[in-house]
Design a protein around this motif. Sequence first.
Motif, PDB file in Angstrom:
ATOM      1  N   PRO A   1     -25.494   3.679  -5.979  1.00  0.00           N
ATOM      2  CA  PRO A   1     -24.698   4.754  -5.369  1.00  0.00           C
ATOM      3  C   PRO A   1     -25.501   6.047  -5.412  1.00  0.00           C
ATOM      4  CG  PRO A   1     -23.414   3.543  -6.992  1.00  0.00           C
ATOM      5  CD  PRO A   1     -24.814   3.050  -7.108  1.00  0.00           C
ATOM      6  N   GLY A   2     -25.418   6.833  -4.361  1.00  0.00           N
ATOM      7  CA  GLY A   2     -26.231   8.049  -4.296  1.00  0.00           C
ATOM      8  C   GLY A   2     -27.466   7.778  -3.488  1.00  0.00           C
ATOM      9  N   GLU A   3     -28.585   8.244  -3.965  1.00  0.00           N
ATOM     10  CA  GLU A   3     -29.809   8.172  -3.180  1.00  0.00           C
ATOM     11  C   GLU A   3     -30.770   7.116  -3.706  1.00  0.00           C
ATOM     12  OE1 GLU A   3     -31.318  10.845  -0.914  1.00  0.00           O
ATOM     13  OE2 GLU A   3     -29.249  11.333  -0.433  1.00  0.00           O
ATOM     14  N   GLY A   4     -31.634   6.658  -2.830  1.00  0.00           N
ATOM     15  CA  GLY A   4     -32.786   5.873  -3.259  1.00  0.00           C
ATOM     16  C   GLY A   4     -32.585   4.373  -3.277  1.00  0.00           C
ATOM     17  N   VAL A   5     -33.616   3.693  -3.690  1.00  0.00           N
ATOM     18  CA  VAL A   5     -33.648   2.237  -3.749  1.00  0.00           C
ATOM     19  C   VAL A   5     -34.127   1.872  -5.147  1.00  0.00           C
ATOM     20  CG1 VAL A   5     -34.866   0.199  -2.896  1.00  0.00           C
ATOM     21  CG2 VAL A   5     -34.134   1.969  -1.287  1.00  0.00           C
ATOM     22  N   SER A   6     -33.357   1.036  -5.861  1.00  0.00           N
ATOM     23  CA  SER A   6     -33.770   0.724  -7.231  1.00  0.00           C
ATOM     24  C   SER A   6     -34.565  -0.568  -7.295  1.00  0.00           C
ATOM     25  CB  SER A   6     -32.553   0.629  -8.138  1.00  0.00           C
ATOM     26  OG  SER A   6     -31.718  -0.402  -7.706  1.00  0.00           O
ATOM     27  N   TYR A   7     -34.506  -1.338  -6.233  1.00  0.00           N
ATOM     28  CA  TYR A   7     -35.255  -2.589  -6.222  1.00  0.00           C
ATOM     29  C   TYR A   7     -35.559  -2.935  -4.781  1.00  0.00           C
ATOM     30  CZ  TYR A   7     -35.946  -7.579  -5.798  1.00  0.00           C
ATOM     31  OH  TYR A   7     -36.446  -8.794  -5.448  1.00  0.00           O
ATOM     32  N   GLN A   8     -36.772  -3.408  -4.508  1.00  0.00           N
ATOM     33  CA  GLN A   8     -37.059  -3.934  -3.178  1.00  0.00           C
ATOM     34  C   GLN A   8     -38.081  -5.059  -3.272  1.00  0.00           C
ATOM     35  OE1 GLN A   8     -39.276  -1.729  -0.091  1.00  0.00           O
ATOM     36  NE2 GLN A   8     -37.522  -2.123   1.245  1.00  0.00           N
ATOM     37  N   GLY A   9     -37.831  -6.132  -2.565  1.00  0.00           N
ATOM     38  CA  GLY A   9     -38.779  -7.229  -2.474  1.00  0.00           C
ATOM     39  C   GLY A   9     -38.961  -7.596  -1.010  1.00  0.00           C
ATOM     40  N   VAL A  10     -40.199  -7.889  -0.622  1.00  0.00           N
ATOM     41  CA  VAL A  10     -40.498  -8.268   0.769  1.00  0.00           C
ATOM     42  C   VAL A  10     -41.425  -9.475   0.759  1.00  0.00           C
ATOM     43  CG1 VAL A  10     -41.373  -7.482   3.009  1.00  0.00           C
ATOM     44  CG2 VAL A  10     -40.485  -5.805   1.380  1.00  0.00           C
ATOM     45  N   VAL A  11     -41.073 -10.498   1.517  1.00  0.00           N
ATOM     46  CA  VAL A  11     -41.984 -11.650   1.675  1.00  0.00           C
ATOM     47  C   VAL A  11     -42.011 -12.049   3.148  1.00  0.00           C
ATOM     48  CG1 VAL A  11     -41.432 -12.541  -0.652  1.00  0.00           C
ATOM     49  CG2 VAL A  11     -40.242 -13.466   1.347  1.00  0.00           C
ATOM     50  N   PRO A  12     -43.102 -12.724   3.573  1.00  0.00           N
ATOM     51  CA  PRO A  12     -43.112 -13.244   4.943  1.00  0.00           C
ATOM     52  C   PRO A  12     -41.990 -14.278   5.112  1.00  0.00           C
ATOM     53  CG  PRO A  12     -45.313 -13.311   3.984  1.00  0.00           C
ATOM     54  CD  PRO A  12     -44.371 -12.994   2.870  1.00  0.00           C
ATOM     55  N   LEU A  13     -41.365 -14.265   6.258  1.00  0.00           N
ATOM     56  CA  LEU A  13     -40.303 -15.224   6.560  1.00  0.00           C
ATOM     57  C   LEU A  13     -40.910 -16.621   6.667  1.00  0.00           C
ATOM     58  CD1 LEU A  13     -37.297 -15.532   7.401  1.00  0.00           C
ATOM     59  CD2 LEU A  13     -38.049 -15.220   9.767  1.00  0.00           C
ATOM     60  N   ALA A  14     -40.293 -17.600   5.973  1.00  0.00           N
ATOM     61  CA  ALA A  14     -40.821 -18.974   6.009  1.00  0.00           C
ATOM     62  C   ALA A  14     -39.669 -19.954   6.144  1.00  0.00           C
ATOM     63  CB  ALA A  14     -41.598 -19.261   4.725  1.00  0.00           C
ATOM     64  N   GLY A  15     -39.927 -21.066   6.848  1.00  0.00           N
ATOM     65  CA  GLY A  15     -38.919 -22.123   6.964  1.00  0.00           C
ATOM     66  C   GLY A  15     -38.138 -22.050   8.256  1.00  0.00           C
ATOM     67  N   ASP A  16     -37.425 -23.133   8.538  1.00  0.00           N
ATOM     68  CA  ASP A  16     -36.630 -23.215   9.764  1.00  0.00           C
ATOM     69  C   ASP A  16     -35.173 -22.857   9.542  1.00  0.00           C
ATOM     70  OD1 ASP A  16     -38.243 -23.739  11.908  1.00  0.00           O
ATOM     71  OD2 ASP A  16     -38.370 -25.881  11.468  1.00  0.00           O
ATOM     72  N   ARG A  17     -34.787 -22.821   8.286  1.00  0.00           N
ATOM     73  CA  ARG A  17     -33.386 -22.507   7.972  1.00  0.00           C
ATOM     74  C   ARG A  17     -33.340 -21.363   6.960  1.00  0.00           C
ATOM     75  NH1 ARG A  17     -30.993 -26.459   5.152  1.00  0.00           N
ATOM     76  NH2 ARG A  17     -33.028 -27.147   4.414  1.00  0.00           N
ATOM     77  N   ILE A  18     -32.196 -20.665   6.937  1.00  0.00           N
ATOM     78  CA  ILE A  18     -32.043 -19.532   6.020  1.00  0.00           C
ATOM     79  C   ILE A  18     -32.186 -20.001   4.563  1.00  0.00           C
ATOM     80  CG2 ILE A  18     -30.420 -17.769   5.159  1.00  0.00           C
ATOM     81  CD1 ILE A  18     -31.546 -17.059   7.906  1.00  0.00           C
TER      82      ILE A  18
END
Length: 297
Positions: free
Chosen positions: A126-143
Amino acid sequence: MSGASSEVNSSDWLYAFAFADYPVRGALACLPDTWQALSSRRQYPHPMDHWLADMLTSIALIRSGIKASGRLSLQIRGQANPHLLSVECNEHWQLRGMARYRAQLALADKLSEIDSGLLTMQLEPPGEGVSYQGVVPLAGDRIAEAMQNYFQKSEQLPTCFILGFTEQCPTGLMLQRMPGEMAEDDWRRINMLAATLSHHELQQQQPEKLLKKLFYEEQIELFAAQSPRFCCSCSRERVSRMLLQLGHEEASSIVAEQGRVDVACEHCGEGYGFDQIDIEHLFASQDAAAPVSDRVQ
Ligand SMILES: [Zn+2]
């Protein structure tokens, strides 16, 4: 004035659970009302509806393992049509989601057709900012595959997702192996048992009975039920802040061209209209106020 947060009654459920003898936690969810509320506001063609439903179930299941407050979001971006799929769940189990696409152009049939796809998860307290972020390349045919890949790559936590979506009802089971001692065989066996779960069982059976049946040899602690539901956090105030960021000149030029500024929420379709007088009031009231940098929605 329109634009109160649209919270929807729901009989949807989510249960988190943990294995007594292994460092494994999990969650089960069934979200027909949440999906109904989302898809009745904005309809999405197939297979985008399926991807969004699976993402909605995934974000609710993942939210069950996070104690911190805030909005947990999951996004898929890429060079494709759709170019954005986004879902969110906060600590009150309020969910929403949307996709950006061009209806007049051909749509991707498979997740793997999304070029240079990225899967991002982030937690905004709540409020400002981001406390955690993860990014990976999308892989696979299903979610489910994309999510498993995310946890393997970003968190090094083996995680299994079993996601179902039929008859407009999203269901899902997540198992996550936490750090700690566990024989590889036991993890494999639990996963094989989980894979026997059917979408129909998740819709029909009591979670307690279901877990007993599925993992009949294991001691499982089932936590209190949660009630996920659709709720959009858009408001006239947030749209006003977006217009303030846009600037007086730009907002006035839209009014000059179109007679008014009309903004529709991408998540729930709620419309917010501002005429010349509204715009003048808005910028006059800004006067000595501090600059606002909140997100629009
Ligand atoms: Zn909205």
